[in-house]
Each structure stands twice: as C-alpha cells, then as structure tokens.
Write a protein that holds these residues in place. Structure first.
Motif, mmCIF file in Angstrom:
data_model
loop_
_atom_site.group_PDB
_atom_site.id
_atom_site.type_symbol
_atom_site.label_atom_id
_atom_site.label_comp_id
_atom_site.label_asym_id
_atom_site.label_seq_id
_atom_site.Cartn_x
_atom_site.Cartn_y
_atom_site.Cartn_z
ATOM 1 N N UNK A 194 -8.292 -4.572 -3.286
ATOM 2 C CA UNK A 194 -7.999 -3.450 -4.189
ATOM 3 C C UNK A 194 -7.259 -2.315 -3.481
ATOM 4 N N UNK A 195 -6.931 -2.510 -2.207
ATOM 5 C CA UNK A 195 -6.250 -1.466 -1.437
ATOM 6 C C UNK A 195 -4.809 -1.284 -1.903
ATOM 7 N N UNK A 196 -4.305 -0.066 -1.883
ATOM 8 C CA UNK A 196 -2.886 0.143 -2.206
ATOM 9 C C UNK A 196 -1.951 -0.449 -1.152
ATOM 10 N N UNK A 246 -4.883 -1.010 -9.842
ATOM 11 C CA UNK A 246 -6.186 -1.137 -9.192
ATOM 12 C C UNK A 246 -7.268 -1.600 -10.153
ATOM 13 N N UNK A 247 -7.271 -1.083 -11.382
ATOM 14 C CA UNK A 247 -8.275 -1.528 -12.353
ATOM 15 C C UNK A 247 -8.120 -3.015 -12.658
ATOM 16 N N UNK A 248 -6.878 -3.474 -12.748
ATOM 17 C CA UNK A 248 -6.655 -4.909 -12.985
ATOM 18 C C UNK A 248 -7.186 -5.721 -11.810
ATOM 19 N N UNK A 249 -7.040 -5.168 -10.620
ATOM 20 C CA UNK A 249 -7.531 -5.892 -9.443
ATOM 21 C C UNK A 249 -9.063 -5.958 -9.431
ATOM 22 N N UNK A 250 -9.718 -4.899 -9.875
ATOM 23 C CA UNK A 250 -11.178 -4.954 -9.958
ATOM 24 C C UNK A 250 -11.621 -6.012 -10.968
ATOM 25 N N UNK A 251 -10.870 -6.178 -12.053
ATOM 26 C CA UNK A 251 -11.191 -7.231 -13.014
ATOM 27 C C UNK A 251 -10.992 -8.609 -12.392
#
Length: 381
Positions: A199-201, A300-305
């Motif tokens: 999730x890191x940029x 980032x939210x998509x990555x958490x999903x």
C-alpha cells in the motif's frame, strides 16, 4: 509506468536442505570467518563443516549499538574477512552491520539515522552470508540493520545498499524448531512487511509481485505453522513470505506500523514482531479512515481492498473484511496487546511524536497526525 530500482543480494539460495551448501560456499568468499549466532552459538556451528571461525559473536536479544561496536572490534582484531550470520533478524542485522563497519573502518554511530551522525556508508561491506532461522524480518535481503540505542530510547537504522548480504541462504527446514510464539510474532512481522510495501506510495510492479505472493502464502500458512510447527509446506510458505517481504520493504518502504514499532521497541522489551502484530489492524483501520476522508478516489484504498482479497482468499472481500481477518488472526495467535508488554498510556504522546519523524512514515499511504497515532496506540493496547 514510472521507472524503478530494485536492490537485492548478489545471490539468493532458497529451498529445503540448502543449508547443507553453506560449508562449501563460505571458503570461496573468505578464510577468516566471523560467526554471528543467537544465544547458543554452537547450535548451528555444524553448518560450517570443517571451517573453524576465528571469532564468534552471540546475540542474546535485539542488537544494541554497544553490542555491534564490541563485535566489530573483536572481528577486526581477529582479521576477519567474511561474516556468516545464522539466526533470526537480530542476528542477521548484527552480522550485516559488523560486515559494513569492517569494510568502512567506522563506528555504528557514524551511520545511524536520527540518533547518530547519519554519514553514508561509502565503501562495500565485507562479504556477508545471511542464513535465517526464523521466518519474519526478511533481514537476509534488506539493505539496513536496526540497532537499539538505550541512551536515546530508540531503534534506528544503518541504511545502505552496501548492507545487502552477498548471499542470502534461506532453508525453510531451519525454522522447524521455532516455538509457537516465535512463529507467531515473526510470521506476523513477515505479513506486515508484505502489506505495508503493497500500500506504499513507493510501490512498483516488482515489489507488488513479491508482496502479493507473500501476502497470499503467509495468509494461508501462518496459522498452520503456529499450530503444527513440523508442517514443511507451511514453513516453506512462511519462509517465502518473509523473503518476499524483505525484498518488498527494501525497495518500497514500510509505513506507520514500523514507524511506531521502532519507537515502542526502544521503550519496552518485547519482540518486534509482536509489537507489529498488535499495531497491524489499528494502523490499517486508521489509514483507511484517513484515506476515505482525504483521498477516496486514490489508489491506496483500492490496494487495501486487494490486500483483503489476498488475505481472505475471497474475491468479494472488502476493506473491512481485511481488517477483520487481521484482528482474528492476531487473536488466534495469542499476540499480547501493547499494554501487556509494558507500554503505558503516559508513553503514547511521546511515542507518537517520535514515530511521526521516523523514516518509515514516508512509506505510509497517507500522513497520520500525532493525534491519530495516539489513537492507534490506544487501540493496540
């Protein structure tokens, strides 16, 4: 797609039984061996075959500046020309730090971030062979060594690509003897070190690939390895989770879990992995709340999903399902809350203030103000 760099050891040897290759490998790299090991330095001595170390360093816990300084002096006096580190993350970090200091003729405080002078490591380290006996830190493939400075009450890193071991030799069979609580804390650390880089940029396609594979393998194997340490398939999956997490964090950074854990570890005596485990779900939840407020359409939210789907194995999993999986797993592995390992409410503001300045925070997907970090510590306690 933007370009990216990828830093890894010169050679990675992975597989059950590969530790048997160490005795033939070491003489090709040097003749005067420093062996860095855990409390019982004789435990893995046989892996060196007929090679007799000219110096042996035992690392009884997480390495301190003084321990590394003393080990470097002993190795220098013995004329060491190759370092072999066999053990958990603390052992591997000690070996990497000593190899770098020997190669540069310097002191730990010359290079330590935050608490030291932060001088770059300019010259190559002595050859270092890193042989992990736990599946957790991924230190066999990372470009830093974490040392505790009791004087400052902080953990800090010596960070340079020169700290990458020459060889990472990963044999999952060496982890079979890990007791359940070590398996739990180190395994959750490995999982964290796949999740935070994902999730890191600063993530890139290479780190995404290894982090996703690590999350998938760690999620399916961690409870099995904890409940049945003799299960070779689970141990192999966890060793890969740790290896992949190390590669991911070395190239895409970590986040608020490790930013906080580094400070907490300087204040209380608790396994690093257990501290990370206690923080993992509260940090994920704090990040998701902040992202929904400030960057709801961002990646980032998509990555958490995506993390939730990797952890649960469910295609329909959402962000909340991922956080629930983390909480349930931490509970199933009997990881203690931070309050149980000595972190008190009066510490929270100090920890948050120091963590906000840590280098790990640069990899967090969203800035978290100190009030949010205090709330995370409260939730993890």
């Amino acid at each position: 797609m933007a370009g990216f760099d990828l830093a890894v050891p010169r050679q990675v040897l992975f597989g059950p039984g590969r530790a048997g290759e160490l005795a033939g490998l070491v003489p090709t790299m040097g003749r005067r061996v420093l062996l860095v090991a855990g409390r019982d330095a004789a435990r893995h001595r046989s892996l060196l075959g007929d090679t007799v170390p000219v110096a042996v360093v035992s690392v009884p816990g997480e390495p301190t500046v003084d321990l590394v300084r003393a080990a470097t002096g002993e190795a220098r006096d013995a004329g060491v020309d190759v370092v072999v580190a066999i053990g958990g993350g603390s052992v591997l970090d000690t070996g990497k730090a000593v190899a770098a200091l020997l190669g540069n003729g310097t002191d730990p405080e010359d290079h330590l971030e935050v608490v030291g002078r932060g001088v770059p490591v300019e010259r190559p380290a002595l050859p270092c062979v890193a042989v992990p006996t736990t599946a957790g830190t991924g230190a066999e493939v990372t470009a830093n060594a974490v040392l505790t400075s009791p004087e400052h009450g902080l953990k800090a890193s010596i960070r340079s690509r020169h700290l990458l071991p020459a060889v990472a030799l990963v044999d999952p069979l060496l982890t079979l003897s890990c007791p359940p609580q070590v398996t739990a804390s180190s395994g959750l650390d490995a999982l964290t070190q796949c999740l935070e880089p994902y999730v890191s940029p600063q993530a890139n396609p290479a780190t995404d690939a290894v982090a996703a594979a690590g999350l998938r393998r760690g999620a399916r194997a961690l409870r099995t390895a904890y409940e049945d340490g003799a299960d070779p398939a689970a141990r192999e999956d966890m060793a890969l989770c740790s290896l992949f997490g190390g590669i991911a964090l070395a190239n895409a950074k970590l986040g608020a879990v490790h930013g906080l854990a580094g400070v907490v570890g300087g204040l209380v005596r608790a396994p690093h992995g257990a501290v990370c485990a206690a923080l993992l779900a509260p940090v994920a939840e704090a990040n998701v709340r902040a992202l929904r407020e400030r960057d709801p359409a961002g990646p980032a939210l998509r990555r958490y999903a995506e993390v939730a789907r990797l952890l649960t194995g469910r295609d329909d999993a959402g962000v909340e399902d991922g956080a629930a999986w983390l909480r349930a797993t931490v509970a199933a592995l009997d990881v203690p809350p931070l309050g149980a390992v000595g972190l008190r409410p009066e510490h929270h503001a100090e920890v948050a203030a120091k963590a906000a300045r840590s280098s790990s925070m640069r990899g967090n997907p969203v800035p978290l103000p100190e009030d949010d970090l205090v709330a995370v510590l409260r939730a993890a306690s």
